[in-house]
Every structure is written in C-alpha cells, then in structure tokens.
Design a protein around this motif. Structure first.
Motif, PDB file in Angstrom:
ATOM      1  N   TRP A  40      -9.650 -12.369   9.892  1.00 15.41           N
ATOM      2  CA  TRP A  40     -10.601 -11.578  10.677  1.00 15.41           C
ATOM      3  C   TRP A  40     -11.915 -11.337   9.962  1.00 15.41           C
ATOM      4  CZ3 TRP A  40      -6.933  -7.177  12.755  1.00 15.41           C
ATOM      5  CH2 TRP A  40      -5.984  -7.753  13.610  1.00 15.41           C
ATOM      6  N   ILE A  41     -11.942 -11.477   8.655  1.00 19.58           N
ATOM      7  CA  ILE A  41     -13.189 -11.354   7.893  1.00 19.58           C
ATOM      8  C   ILE A  41     -13.271 -12.554   6.956  1.00 19.58           C
ATOM      9  CG2 ILE A  41     -13.330  -8.826   8.044  1.00 19.58           C
ATOM     10  CD1 ILE A  41     -12.320  -8.727   5.115  1.00 19.58           C
ATOM     11  N   ASP A  42     -14.475 -12.868   6.510  1.00 10.24           N
ATOM     12  CA  ASP A  42     -14.698 -14.045   5.673  1.00 10.24           C
ATOM     13  C   ASP A  42     -14.509 -13.798   4.186  1.00 10.24           C
ATOM     14  OD1 ASP A  42     -15.260 -15.871   7.708  1.00 10.24           O
ATOM     15  OD2 ASP A  42     -17.331 -15.190   7.836  1.00 10.24           O
ATOM     16  N   ASP A  43     -14.645 -12.562   3.727  1.00  7.03           N
ATOM     17  CA  ASP A  43     -14.562 -12.305   2.294  1.00  7.03           C
ATOM     18  C   ASP A  43     -14.050 -10.885   2.059  1.00  7.03           C
ATOM     19  OD1 ASP A  43     -14.801 -12.310  -0.455  1.00  7.03           O
ATOM     20  OD2 ASP A  43     -16.979 -12.161  -0.447  1.00  7.03           O
ATOM     21  N   PRO A  44     -12.950 -10.735   1.311  1.00  8.31           N
ATOM     22  CA  PRO A  44     -12.444  -9.386   1.059  1.00  8.31           C
ATOM     23  C   PRO A  44     -13.218  -8.626  -0.020  1.00  8.31           C
ATOM     24  CG  PRO A  44     -11.023 -10.991   0.012  1.00  8.31           C
ATOM     25  CD  PRO A  44     -12.072 -11.766   0.772  1.00  8.31           C
ATOM     26  N   SER A  45     -14.121  -9.247  -0.732  1.00 10.17           N
ATOM     27  CA  SER A  45     -14.927  -8.712  -1.837  1.00 10.17           C
ATOM     28  C   SER A  45     -14.099  -8.407  -3.090  1.00 10.17           C
ATOM     29  CB  SER A  45     -15.779  -7.507  -1.422  1.00 10.17           C
ATOM     30  OG  SER A  45     -15.018  -6.341  -1.259  1.00 10.17           O
ATOM     31  N   ASP A  46     -12.847  -8.030  -2.947  1.00  7.65           N
ATOM     32  CA  ASP A  46     -11.890  -7.879  -4.048  1.00  7.65           C
ATOM     33  C   ASP A  46     -10.534  -7.627  -3.401  1.00  7.65           C
ATOM     34  OD1 ASP A  46     -11.869  -5.207  -3.209  1.00  7.65           O
ATOM     35  OD2 ASP A  46     -12.520  -4.390  -5.111  1.00  7.65           O
ATOM     36  N   LEU A  47      -9.511  -7.462  -4.213  1.00  2.96           N
ATOM     37  CA  LEU A  47      -8.205  -7.087  -3.677  1.00  2.96           C
ATOM     38  C   LEU A  47      -7.778  -5.776  -4.308  1.00  2.96           C
ATOM     39  CD1 LEU A  47      -5.907 -10.266  -3.512  1.00  2.96           C
ATOM     40  CD2 LEU A  47      -7.089  -9.090  -1.650  1.00  2.96           C
ATOM     41  N   ASP A  48      -7.390  -4.853  -3.464  1.00  2.96           N
ATOM     42  CA  ASP A  48      -6.811  -3.591  -3.908  1.00  2.96           C
ATOM     43  C   ASP A  48      -5.307  -3.697  -3.709  1.00  2.96           C
ATOM     44  OD1 ASP A  48      -9.325  -2.450  -4.397  1.00  2.96           O
ATOM     45  OD2 ASP A  48      -9.512  -1.797  -2.315  1.00  2.96           O
ATOM     46  N   ILE A  49      -4.578  -3.449  -4.772  1.00  2.00           N
ATOM     47  CA  ILE A  49      -3.121  -3.557  -4.742  1.00  2.00           C
ATOM     48  C   ILE A  49      -2.544  -2.238  -5.209  1.00  2.00           C
ATOM     49  CG2 ILE A  49      -1.128  -4.696  -5.815  1.00  2.00           C
ATOM     50  CD1 ILE A  49      -4.214  -6.627  -5.891  1.00  2.00           C
ATOM     51  N   VAL A  50      -1.560  -1.737  -4.489  1.00  2.00           N
ATOM     52  CA  VAL A  50      -0.825  -0.553  -4.919  1.00  2.00           C
ATOM     53  C   VAL A  50       0.533  -1.044  -5.404  1.00  2.00           C
ATOM     54  CG1 VAL A  50       0.196   1.632  -4.219  1.00  2.00           C
ATOM     55  CG2 VAL A  50      -2.057   0.990  -3.360  1.00  2.00           C
ATOM     56  N   ALA A  51       0.878  -0.677  -6.634  1.00  4.15           N
ATOM     57  CA  ALA A  51       2.077  -1.206  -7.266  1.00  4.15           C
ATOM     58  C   ALA A  51       2.992  -0.078  -7.753  1.00  4.15           C
ATOM     59  CB  ALA A  51       1.691  -2.099  -8.441  1.00  4.15           C
ATOM     60  N   ARG A  52       4.263  -0.428  -7.799  1.00  5.04           N
ATOM     61  CA  ARG A  52       5.278   0.476  -8.350  1.00  5.04           C
ATOM     62  C   ARG A  52       6.164  -0.325  -9.312  1.00  5.04           C
ATOM     63  NH1 ARG A  52       8.978   0.894  -2.868  1.00  5.04           N
ATOM     64  NH2 ARG A  52       9.623  -1.287  -2.863  1.00  5.04           N
ATOM     65  N   GLY A  53       6.990   0.394 -10.045  1.00  7.55           N
ATOM     66  CA  GLY A  53       8.026  -0.231 -10.851  1.00  7.55           C
ATOM     67  C   GLY A  53       7.543  -1.380 -11.706  1.00  7.55           C
ATOM     68  N   ALA A  54       8.255  -2.503 -11.596  1.00  8.82           N
ATOM     69  CA  ALA A  54       7.971  -3.675 -12.429  1.00  8.82           C
ATOM     70  C   ALA A  54       6.555  -4.208 -12.211  1.00  8.82           C
ATOM     71  CB  ALA A  54       8.995  -4.770 -12.155  1.00  8.82           C
ATOM     72  N   ALA A  55       6.057  -4.150 -10.979  1.00  9.26           N
ATOM     73  CA  ALA A  55       4.706  -4.649 -10.704  1.00  9.26           C
ATOM     74  C   ALA A  55       3.663  -3.807 -11.437  1.00  9.26           C
ATOM     75  CB  ALA A  55       4.435  -4.667  -9.200  1.00  9.26           C
ATOM     76  N   TRP A  56       3.814  -2.487 -11.409  1.00  8.26           N
ATOM     77  CA  TRP A  56       2.878  -1.626 -12.132  1.00  8.26           C
ATOM     78  C   TRP A  56       2.956  -1.891 -13.642  1.00  8.26           C
ATOM     79  CZ3 TRP A  56      -1.470   0.746 -11.992  1.00  8.26           C
ATOM     80  CH2 TRP A  56      -1.816   1.646 -13.013  1.00  8.26           C
ATOM     81  N   LYS A  57       4.155  -2.070 -14.169  1.00  2.51           N
ATOM     82  CA  LYS A  57       4.310  -2.319 -15.604  1.00  2.51           C
ATOM     83  C   LYS A  57       3.607  -3.607 -16.012  1.00  2.51           C
ATOM     84  CE  LYS A  57       8.582   0.255 -16.090  1.00  2.51           C
ATOM     85  NZ  LYS A  57      10.037   0.170 -16.239  1.00  2.51           N
TER      86      LYS A  57
END
Length: 144
Positions: A40-57
C-alpha cells in the motif's frame, strides 16, 4: 504500488530483519511496515519491531539500548537506523504479548493489526502519518 504483496521480503530492511534470525513468534512489526508489506505504500522509511524474549535478547546483544523517543520503552537501533527494535510499544495498545499474539501473519512474519497501525498514526500525527491514514481509508479500513 507493487503488484506482488510478498515482494516486501526483498526490501533491504526485511532482509536485515531476517538476517537477525530472531524467532518469528517473539516479535511483531509495527509502524509503516504493515502498510508496506501489503503493497500500500512504496517505502516504509524504516522498520519498527517490538520484541520479547529471545528476539529482544538478540537485538540487545547487537546494539546500544536507548530510550525510545515517544514512549517509556527501550529500543535498539540497528543497521544504521534501518531497524528500531523496541521492548514495548505504546501501553494503550496492550502488552507486547497481546500485540504479538493478535498480529496478522504475512509470509511468516507478524505485523500489528491495522487498527493498531491506524491508532498509532493518528496519535503520532506527523505528515507521513496523516498520509498513511489516507492510505488506510483508501483500502477500506475505517481509520479514525
């Protein structure tokens, strides 16, 4: 816009995200990422990710932990700011677990629901957020 919605996986930001090898059940993509993934858009400008557990570590081992600019969350900026990995989002949208568990899944990745995207965009109120609210409305989402 892109004809193939799954083409988003070829974008540099998504390749960088996948290179981290975070468990897909431990993070959710927020911000403009859900709109980009749908084509729906051409460019996200960056990615925001919310992480928990192993991903946050994993993220916390790869970069400096900083305060987030718009909430009490902590973030780890990666790949020169292409990715921002947060340990929380805005508390009014629920817990990290709720955001991840309620997420839409596209190509095996979790994305916050469009309701969360719309409410976040309305709350932030930047020019690009207002433009993204128009995009949501154009695709039949009753954005606030």
């Amino acid at each position: 816009m892109r004809a193939d919605a799954m083409h988003f996986l070829g974008h540099r930001y998504f390749r960088e995200l996948l290179s981290l090898r975070m468990p897909p059940g431990d993070f959710v993509i927020c911000g403009s990422g859900p709109l980009y993934a749908r084509g729906w858009i051409d460019d996200p400008s960056d990615l925001d990710i919310v992480a928990r557990g192993a991903a946050w570590k994993i993220a916390a081992r790869l970069g400096p932990i900083e305060g987030a600019p718009y909430s009490a969350a902590r973030r780890v900026p990666l790949f020169g700011g292409d990715l921002d990995v947060f340990d929380d989002w805005f508390p009014e949208f629920g817990t990290v677990d709720e955001l991840i568990d309620r997420a839409d899944v596209l190509a095996g990745l979790r994305f916050v629901t469009l309701d969360v995207v719309a409410t976040t965009k309305l709350m932030m109120g930047r020019d690009r957020d207002r433009a993204h609210l128009q995009v949501l409305r154009a695709h039949g989402h009753p954005a606030p």
